[in-house]
Motif scaffolding. Sequence first.
Motif, PDB file in Angstrom:
ATOM      1  N   TYR A 146       0.848  -1.180   0.000  1.00 40.82           N
ATOM      2  CA  TYR A 146       0.000   0.000   0.000  1.00 40.82           C
ATOM      3  C   TYR A 146       0.889   1.236   0.000  1.00 40.82           C
ATOM      4  O   TYR A 146       1.428   1.618   1.040  1.00 40.82           O
ATOM      5  CB  TYR A 146      -0.915  -0.009   1.222  1.00 40.82           C
ATOM      6  N   GLU A 147       1.090   1.799  -1.169  1.00 42.05           N
ATOM      7  CA  GLU A 147       1.865   3.032  -1.327  1.00 42.05           C
ATOM      8  C   GLU A 147       3.245   2.969  -0.687  1.00 42.05           C
ATOM      9  O   GLU A 147       3.716   3.938  -0.105  1.00 42.05           O
ATOM     10  CB  GLU A 147       1.074   4.222  -0.792  1.00 42.05           C
ATOM     11  N   TYR A 153      -0.571  -2.940   3.658  1.00 47.52           N
ATOM     12  CA  TYR A 153      -0.929  -3.597   2.404  1.00 47.52           C
ATOM     13  C   TYR A 153      -2.347  -3.256   1.967  1.00 47.52           C
ATOM     14  O   TYR A 153      -3.141  -2.716   2.729  1.00 47.52           O
ATOM     15  CB  TYR A 153      -0.808  -5.116   2.570  1.00 47.52           C
ATOM     16  N   SER A 154      -2.633  -3.629   0.744  1.00 43.70           N
ATOM     17  CA  SER A 154      -3.966  -3.516   0.162  1.00 43.70           C
ATOM     18  C   SER A 154      -4.378  -4.924  -0.284  1.00 43.70           C
ATOM     19  O   SER A 154      -3.593  -5.629  -0.915  1.00 43.70           O
ATOM     20  CB  SER A 154      -3.911  -2.579  -1.053  1.00 43.70           C
ATOM     21  N   GLN A 156      -6.627  -7.167  -2.706  1.00 41.34           N
ATOM     22  CA  GLN A 156      -7.240  -6.962  -4.009  1.00 41.34           C
ATOM     23  C   GLN A 156      -7.789  -8.263  -4.561  1.00 41.34           C
ATOM     24  O   GLN A 156      -7.353  -9.343  -4.164  1.00 41.34           O
ATOM     25  CB  GLN A 156      -6.220  -6.363  -4.973  1.00 41.34           C
ATOM     26  N   ALA A 172      -9.744  -3.243  -5.735  1.00 39.05           N
ATOM     27  CA  ALA A 172      -9.111  -3.206  -4.417  1.00 39.05           C
ATOM     28  C   ALA A 172     -10.177  -3.120  -3.333  1.00 39.05           C
ATOM     29  O   ALA A 172     -11.241  -2.536  -3.533  1.00 39.05           O
ATOM     30  CB  ALA A 172      -8.169  -2.012  -4.315  1.00 39.05           C
ATOM     31  N   GLY A 190      -9.360   2.467  -1.918  1.00 38.20           N
ATOM     32  CA  GLY A 190      -8.644   1.365  -1.275  1.00 38.20           C
ATOM     33  C   GLY A 190      -8.505   1.584   0.220  1.00 38.20           C
ATOM     34  O   GLY A 190      -8.624   2.705   0.724  1.00 38.20           O
ATOM     35  N   GLY A 192      -5.935   0.648   3.426  1.00 36.89           N
ATOM     36  CA  GLY A 192      -4.672   0.102   3.910  1.00 36.89           C
ATOM     37  C   GLY A 192      -4.905  -0.770   5.123  1.00 36.89           C
ATOM     38  O   GLY A 192      -5.651  -0.392   6.029  1.00 36.89           O
TER      39      GLY A 192
END
Length: 198
Positions: A146-147, A153-154, A156, A172, A190, A192
């Motif tokens: 996540y970025e 995290y993301s 998906q 996501a 999304g 995180g």
Amino acid sequence: MKNLIFSLTCIWLVIAMTATAQEESNSPVLDTSGQPLQRGMEYYIKPTATEMGGPFTLIDINGFFPFYVGQRNVSIDGIPVSFSPFEEEESTVREVKNFKVAFSGATTCVQSTTWKVGETEPRTQRRLIATGDNAGYSNYFYINKYEEFENIYSIQWCPTELCPTCRFICGAFGSLFENGKRLASLDGSGLGVVFERA
């Protein structure tokens, strides 16, 4: 002859760079203590920001089955989950590699707690995350950084590992607030998350 050697060298370099990039992009997903997520171990999934709800849990939205994946509205413990990577021999959950995820324990209706992409919510047109194992593409998710934040995290949905030539409408995980309940859904902003060992 020089052109042939040059061409073969270029092809070899492209193959080597592709293999290296794939290895790097499939790093282990780490829990809050910096340890890789393991098949069969239990983890709580929590949002990184407390104003985005509490840990993930089972949600009953209509008094009927199936249950849906959602979040508690407060930051008390949710229900732990376990992961099953798509590749049978893989014991570590890796970034951008498909897996199934299921809540630990059983429900009162003796239904699978494996996550799947469910129906589209009519008002928002976002796809909800329900429970139930239909042994299909809808049960396979993956985790991505996540970025570039550490251990954030993301989650998906995009089962391309199962069918690399299929065209999926990937999405996501986000949070959809409906009738006082936070539901996990696709196709919005999304969310995180972190993974905490149970």
